[in-house]
Design a protein around this motif. Sequence first.
Motif, PDB file in Angstrom:
ATOM      1  N   HIS A  85     -13.486  45.931  -9.293  1.00  0.00           N
ATOM      2  CA  HIS A  85     -14.835  45.841  -8.736  1.00  0.00           C
ATOM      3  C   HIS A  85     -15.791  45.238  -9.759  1.00  0.00           C
ATOM      4  CE1 HIS A  85     -13.019  48.562  -5.910  1.00  0.00           C
ATOM      5  NE2 HIS A  85     -14.077  48.462  -5.147  1.00  0.00           N
ATOM      6  N   SER A  86     -16.817  44.636  -9.265  1.00  0.00           N
ATOM      7  CA  SER A  86     -17.801  44.002 -10.133  1.00  0.00           C
ATOM      8  C   SER A  86     -19.118  43.894  -9.403  1.00  0.00           C
ATOM      9  CB  SER A  86     -17.320  42.607 -10.524  1.00  0.00           C
ATOM     10  OG  SER A  86     -18.360  41.869 -11.117  1.00  0.00           O
ATOM     11  N   THR A  87     -20.190  43.974 -10.154  1.00  0.00           N
ATOM     12  CA  THR A  87     -21.489  43.756  -9.535  1.00  0.00           C
ATOM     13  C   THR A  87     -21.751  42.268  -9.318  1.00  0.00           C
ATOM     14  OG1 THR A  87     -22.526  43.778 -11.705  1.00  0.00           O
ATOM     15  CG2 THR A  87     -22.493  45.858 -10.495  1.00  0.00           C
ATOM     16  N   GLU A  88     -20.851  41.412  -9.736  1.00  0.00           N
ATOM     17  CA  GLU A  88     -20.977  39.972  -9.524  1.00  0.00           C
ATOM     18  C   GLU A  88     -20.239  39.551  -8.249  1.00  0.00           C
ATOM     19  OE1 GLU A  88     -19.535  38.197 -13.104  1.00  0.00           O
ATOM     20  OE2 GLU A  88     -21.267  38.853 -14.262  1.00  0.00           O
ATOM     21  N   TYR A  89     -20.278  40.411  -7.251  1.00  0.00           N
ATOM     22  CA  TYR A  89     -19.521  40.157  -6.029  1.00  0.00           C
ATOM     23  C   TYR A  89     -19.906  38.856  -5.344  1.00  0.00           C
ATOM     24  CZ  TYR A  89     -17.706  40.443  -1.342  1.00  0.00           C
ATOM     25  OH  TYR A  89     -17.082  40.131  -0.162  1.00  0.00           O
ATOM     26  N   SER A  90     -21.184  38.574  -5.224  1.00  0.00           N
ATOM     27  CA  SER A  90     -21.578  37.349  -4.516  1.00  0.00           C
ATOM     28  C   SER A  90     -21.037  36.115  -5.235  1.00  0.00           C
ATOM     29  CB  SER A  90     -23.093  37.270  -4.336  1.00  0.00           C
ATOM     30  OG  SER A  90     -23.739  37.269  -5.581  1.00  0.00           O
ATOM     31  N   THR A  91     -21.027  36.136  -6.548  1.00  0.00           N
ATOM     32  CA  THR A  91     -20.490  35.016  -7.324  1.00  0.00           C
ATOM     33  C   THR A  91     -18.984  34.915  -7.129  1.00  0.00           C
ATOM     34  OG1 THR A  91     -22.238  35.223  -8.957  1.00  0.00           O
ATOM     35  CG2 THR A  91     -20.254  34.077  -9.656  1.00  0.00           C
TER      36      THR A  91
ATOM     37  N   ARG B 183     -33.856  26.421  -8.247  1.00  0.00           N
ATOM     38  CA  ARG B 183     -34.824  25.321  -8.427  1.00  0.00           C
ATOM     39  C   ARG B 183     -35.576  25.030  -7.134  1.00  0.00           C
ATOM     40  NH1 ARG B 183     -30.584  23.264 -11.479  1.00  0.00           N
ATOM     41  NH2 ARG B 183     -29.929  21.886  -9.820  1.00  0.00           N
ATOM     42  N   ALA B 184     -34.924  25.263  -5.993  1.00  0.00           N
ATOM     43  CA  ALA B 184     -35.562  25.006  -4.700  1.00  0.00           C
ATOM     44  C   ALA B 184     -36.450  26.171  -4.268  1.00  0.00           C
ATOM     45  CB  ALA B 184     -34.494  24.742  -3.639  1.00  0.00           C
ATOM     46  N   GLY B 185     -36.496  27.238  -5.062  1.00  0.00           N
ATOM     47  CA  GLY B 185     -37.358  28.365  -4.741  1.00  0.00           C
ATOM     48  C   GLY B 185     -36.746  29.364  -3.779  1.00  0.00           C
ATOM     49  N   VAL B 186     -35.440  29.288  -3.552  1.00  0.00           N
ATOM     50  CA  VAL B 186     -34.778  30.233  -2.658  1.00  0.00           C
ATOM     51  C   VAL B 186     -34.694  31.583  -3.352  1.00  0.00           C
ATOM     52  CG1 VAL B 186     -32.611  30.780  -1.495  1.00  0.00           C
ATOM     53  CG2 VAL B 186     -33.457  28.426  -1.492  1.00  0.00           C
ATOM     54  N   THR B 187     -35.219  32.613  -2.688  1.00  0.00           N
ATOM     55  CA  THR B 187     -35.223  33.947  -3.286  1.00  0.00           C
ATOM     56  C   THR B 187     -34.617  35.008  -2.374  1.00  0.00           C
ATOM     57  OG1 THR B 187     -37.441  34.381  -2.437  1.00  0.00           O
ATOM     58  CG2 THR B 187     -37.274  33.458  -4.675  1.00  0.00           C
ATOM     59  N   ALA B 188     -34.214  34.647  -1.168  1.00  0.00           N
ATOM     60  CA  ALA B 188     -33.684  35.636  -0.233  1.00  0.00           C
ATOM     61  C   ALA B 188     -32.432  35.102   0.448  1.00  0.00           C
ATOM     62  CB  ALA B 188     -34.737  35.968   0.818  1.00  0.00           C
ATOM     63  N   THR B 189     -31.601  36.047   0.859  1.00  0.00           N
ATOM     64  CA  THR B 189     -30.405  35.712   1.616  1.00  0.00           C
ATOM     65  C   THR B 189     -30.502  36.425   2.954  1.00  0.00           C
ATOM     66  OG1 THR B 189     -29.128  35.622  -0.415  1.00  0.00           O
ATOM     67  CG2 THR B 189     -27.890  35.806   1.593  1.00  0.00           C
ATOM     68  N   PRO B 190     -30.343  35.719   4.042  1.00  0.00           N
ATOM     69  CA  PRO B 190     -30.140  34.271   4.102  1.00  0.00           C
ATOM     70  C   PRO B 190     -31.468  33.519   4.038  1.00  0.00           C
ATOM     71  CG  PRO B 190     -30.055  35.162   6.321  1.00  0.00           C
ATOM     72  CD  PRO B 190     -30.249  36.334   5.377  1.00  0.00           C
ATOM     73  N   THR B 191     -31.400  32.308   3.586  1.00  0.00           N
ATOM     74  CA  THR B 191     -32.508  31.372   3.630  1.00  0.00           C
ATOM     75  C   THR B 191     -31.994  30.131   4.342  1.00  0.00           C
ATOM     76  OG1 THR B 191     -33.533  32.164   1.597  1.00  0.00           O
ATOM     77  CG2 THR B 191     -34.065  29.920   2.263  1.00  0.00           C
ATOM     78  N   VAL B 192     -32.750  29.660   5.302  1.00  0.00           N
ATOM     79  CA  VAL B 192     -32.334  28.492   6.062  1.00  0.00           C
ATOM     80  C   VAL B 192     -33.347  27.379   5.827  1.00  0.00           C
ATOM     81  CG1 VAL B 192     -31.811  27.582   8.349  1.00  0.00           C
ATOM     82  CG2 VAL B 192     -31.289  29.976   7.821  1.00  0.00           C
TER      83      VAL B 192
ATOM     84  N   THR C 107     -19.984  27.444  -7.991  1.00  0.00           N
ATOM     85  CA  THR C 107     -20.865  28.515  -7.541  1.00  0.00           C
ATOM     86  C   THR C 107     -22.118  28.589  -8.403  1.00  0.00           C
ATOM     87  OG1 THR C 107     -19.058  29.796  -6.604  1.00  0.00           O
ATOM     88  CG2 THR C 107     -21.010  31.021  -7.249  1.00  0.00           C
ATOM     89  N   ALA C 108     -21.949  28.490  -9.716  1.00  0.00           N
ATOM     90  CA  ALA C 108     -23.105  28.522 -10.622  1.00  0.00           C
ATOM     91  C   ALA C 108     -24.045  27.360 -10.331  1.00  0.00           C
ATOM     92  CB  ALA C 108     -22.639  28.492 -12.075  1.00  0.00           C
ATOM     93  N   GLY C 109     -23.492  26.192 -10.039  1.00  0.00           N
ATOM     94  CA  GLY C 109     -24.306  25.023  -9.712  1.00  0.00           C
ATOM     95  C   GLY C 109     -25.107  25.230  -8.438  1.00  0.00           C
ATOM     96  N   LEU C 110     -24.485  25.827  -7.435  1.00  0.00           N
ATOM     97  CA  LEU C 110     -25.190  26.110  -6.187  1.00  0.00           C
ATOM     98  C   LEU C 110     -26.331  27.102  -6.416  1.00  0.00           C
ATOM     99  CD1 LEU C 110     -22.260  26.529  -3.627  1.00  0.00           C
ATOM    100  CD2 LEU C 110     -23.850  24.607  -3.810  1.00  0.00           C
ATOM    101  N   THR C 111     -26.053  28.112  -7.234  1.00  0.00           N
ATOM    102  CA  THR C 111     -27.077  29.111  -7.542  1.00  0.00           C
ATOM    103  C   THR C 111     -28.248  28.479  -8.272  1.00  0.00           C
ATOM    104  OG1 THR C 111     -25.399  30.841  -7.625  1.00  0.00           O
ATOM    105  CG2 THR C 111     -27.503  31.314  -8.712  1.00  0.00           C
ATOM    106  N   ASP C 112     -27.956  27.625  -9.249  1.00  0.00           N
ATOM    107  CA  ASP C 112     -29.020  26.939  -9.989  1.00  0.00           C
ATOM    108  C   ASP C 112     -29.846  26.053  -9.068  1.00  0.00           C
ATOM    109  OD1 ASP C 112     -28.147  28.167 -12.299  1.00  0.00           O
ATOM    110  OD2 ASP C 112     -27.115  26.384 -13.078  1.00  0.00           O
ATOM    111  N   GLU C 113     -29.170  25.334  -8.187  1.00  0.00           N
ATOM    112  CA  GLU C 113     -29.872  24.446  -7.255  1.00  0.00           C
ATOM    113  C   GLU C 113     -30.770  25.250  -6.322  1.00  0.00           C
ATOM    114  OE1 GLU C 113     -28.650  21.453  -3.643  1.00  0.00           O
ATOM    115  OE2 GLU C 113     -27.336  21.513  -5.394  1.00  0.00           O
ATOM    116  N   ALA C 114     -30.274  26.386  -5.839  1.00  0.00           N
ATOM    117  CA  ALA C 114     -31.085  27.233  -4.954  1.00  0.00           C
ATOM    118  C   ALA C 114     -32.291  27.783  -5.698  1.00  0.00           C
ATOM    119  CB  ALA C 114     -30.230  28.363  -4.395  1.00  0.00           C
TER     120      ALA C 114
END
Length: 113
Positions: A4-10, A84-93, A75-82
Amino acid sequence: MRGHSTEYSTRSSAASGCAAEEGVFPQYLELLFANQPPEGGDGLPEETLVALGEQAGAGPGFATCVAEDRYAAWTAGLTDEASRAGVTATPTVLADGREIERTDAALRAAAGG
């Protein structure tokens, strides 16, 4: 294998990259959502991520891909891109770069239908 890990989403995102490589992404995504752990918890262990991939129809290369964290950088690249785009919630459309409401009507309007 890691537990188990708290980095589950990653970890689950990286495993989804492996599922896409195996050609079973839609099936894997459906199984991930059906087995989604409680928010803020430890998440599913790697063994379960691999078992779900096998259940989705992934071949033997899937377990190796997950164990190697082959898609961790993706995955790290997607997170960084999100971020930078100001995404702070899941889900964001986003549609044409603009956030839209998460309603059926808003999604249909953004899709042009």
